[in-house]
Design a protein around this motif. Structure first.
Motif, PDB file in Angstrom:
ATOM      1  N   ARG A 230       0.836  -1.202   0.000  1.00  0.00           N
ATOM      2  CA  ARG A 230       0.000   0.000   0.000  1.00  0.00           C
ATOM      3  C   ARG A 230       0.870   1.251   0.000  1.00  0.00           C
ATOM      4  NH1 ARG A 230      -2.918  -1.180   5.229  1.00  0.00           N
ATOM      5  NH2 ARG A 230      -3.469   1.038   5.095  1.00  0.00           N
TER       6      ARG A 230
ATOM      7  N   CYS B   8      -4.593   3.164  -6.306  1.00  0.00           N
ATOM      8  CA  CYS B   8      -3.135   3.257  -6.148  1.00  0.00           C
ATOM      9  C   CYS B   8      -2.499   3.881  -7.389  1.00  0.00           C
ATOM     10  CB  CYS B   8      -2.565   1.865  -5.890  1.00  0.00           C
ATOM     11  SG  CYS B   8      -3.412   0.959  -4.559  1.00  0.00           S
TER      12      CYS B   8
ATOM     13  N   CYS C 180      -1.163   3.790  -2.341  1.00  0.00           N
ATOM     14  CA  CYS C 180      -2.599   3.581  -2.182  1.00  0.00           C
ATOM     15  C   CYS C 180      -3.150   4.504  -1.091  1.00  0.00           C
ATOM     16  CB  CYS C 180      -2.892   2.129  -1.806  1.00  0.00           C
ATOM     17  SG  CYS C 180      -2.249   0.921  -2.982  1.00  0.00           S
TER      18      CYS C 180
ATOM     19  N   GLY D 266      -9.317   3.040   0.964  1.00  0.00           N
ATOM     20  CA  GLY D 266      -9.609   1.634   0.736  1.00  0.00           C
ATOM     21  C   GLY D 266      -9.962   0.980   2.047  1.00  0.00           C
TER      22      GLY D 266
ATOM     23  N   TRP E  39      -7.838  -1.867  -2.090  1.00  0.00           N
ATOM     24  CA  TRP E  39      -7.403  -0.508  -2.377  1.00  0.00           C
ATOM     25  C   TRP E  39      -7.256  -0.410  -3.889  1.00  0.00           C
ATOM     26  CZ3 TRP E  39      -6.009  -3.649   1.480  1.00  0.00           C
ATOM     27  CH2 TRP E  39      -6.158  -3.171   2.792  1.00  0.00           C
TER      28      TRP E  39
END
Length: 262
Positions: free
Chosen positions: A198, A228, A203, A206, A225
């Motif tokens: 992430r 991104c 990202c 989410g 997520w």
């Protein structure tokens, strides 16, 4: 004399012919190492093949992977070429970016592309347990052309620096895993297993998208997520059980990826 010469020629040619057709339990030789391959059912011999490169678990080999009902059945039914490299001493060196196993895995992909018409836009890298950690290491070091990482119950440390990343990350892990323990985040955050990706993929928003059932006795809580950097996506499936490959998980991921053309 002619018969002797012919016999010697056959002895020399036989390994070459066998090596040209390496599949299943007959390993594809690559220097002093090897890998196994399984072609999909009903392949026409011409169409480009999506690839799933799968790293086996600790003390296993590629022979298990190409016969595994939860791995090979998923690829053979979906037109995907399965590649299963053999780890030295039946394990993987994933602890540092200097591992030779990254170069070996890249050589496996390149060698397979010389043998079969590989679709380079649909390369999926997967693994289970120690193999999942190795899959993480590979895409971390050399994953710029990898469409998706599909990992089961194995990660790298959250502070690992990754020069490259795949287009998608899909990871599944059980919270009661005692072999490759579930890496909870601060305060017991269950999204800890994919915190590295992430952050690496930038990202933002989410989170949980709700539960879904793989089997009557196994429910996943999915976290996703989808915003991104560069259109990348990170998906985490969490369950309350231990260390195993969930029924149908690889099949479900491949269905999604192939339908999306990624």
């Amino acid at each position: 004399m002619i018969r002797v010469i012919l016999a010697l020629c056959l002895l020399v040619a036989a390994p070459v012919r066998a090596q040209e057709s390496c599949q299943m339990l007959d390993p594809c030789l690559l220097g002093d190492r090897s890998y196994h391959a399984r072609l999909p059912d009903g392949w026409d011999g011409v169409s480009p093949l999506p690839v799933m490169l799968h790293f086996h678990g600790w003390q296993r080999q590629g022979t298990l992977v190409v016969q595994h009902r939860r791995i090979a059945t998923a690829t053979t039914a979906r037109g995907v070429l399965l590649l299963a490299p053999n780890g030295q001493r039946r394990t993987w060196d994933f602890y540092s970016g200097a591992t030779p196993d990254v170069g070996f895995a890249r050589a496996v992909l390149d060698d397979a592309a010389r043998r079969w018409p590989v679709d380079r836009s649909r390369i999926y890298v997967s693994g289970y347990s120690f193999g999942a950690a190795m899959a993480w290491r590979f895409v971390c070091e050399d994953g710029a052309d990898v469409a998706a990482l599909l990992a089961v119950s194995g990660t790298l440390r959250g502070d690992t620096i990754c020069p490259t990343a795949p287009g998608e990350v899909r990871h599944v892990h059980g919270t009661t895993d005692t072999v490759m323990r579930f890496p909870f985040g601060p305060g017991g955050d269950v999204t800890g297993p994919v915190a590295l990706w992430r952050q690496r993929l930038g990202c933002a928003a989410g989170g949980p998208t709700g539960p879904y059932q793989a089997r009557e006795w196994l429910t996943f809580e999915r976290h996703e997520w989808a915003d991104c950097d560069g259109g990348a996506r990170v998906i985490l499936d969490v369950h309350g059980s231990g260390h195993f490959i969930p029924h149908g998980w690889f099949a479900h991921q491949l269905d999604d990826l192939l339908a999306a053309g990624s």
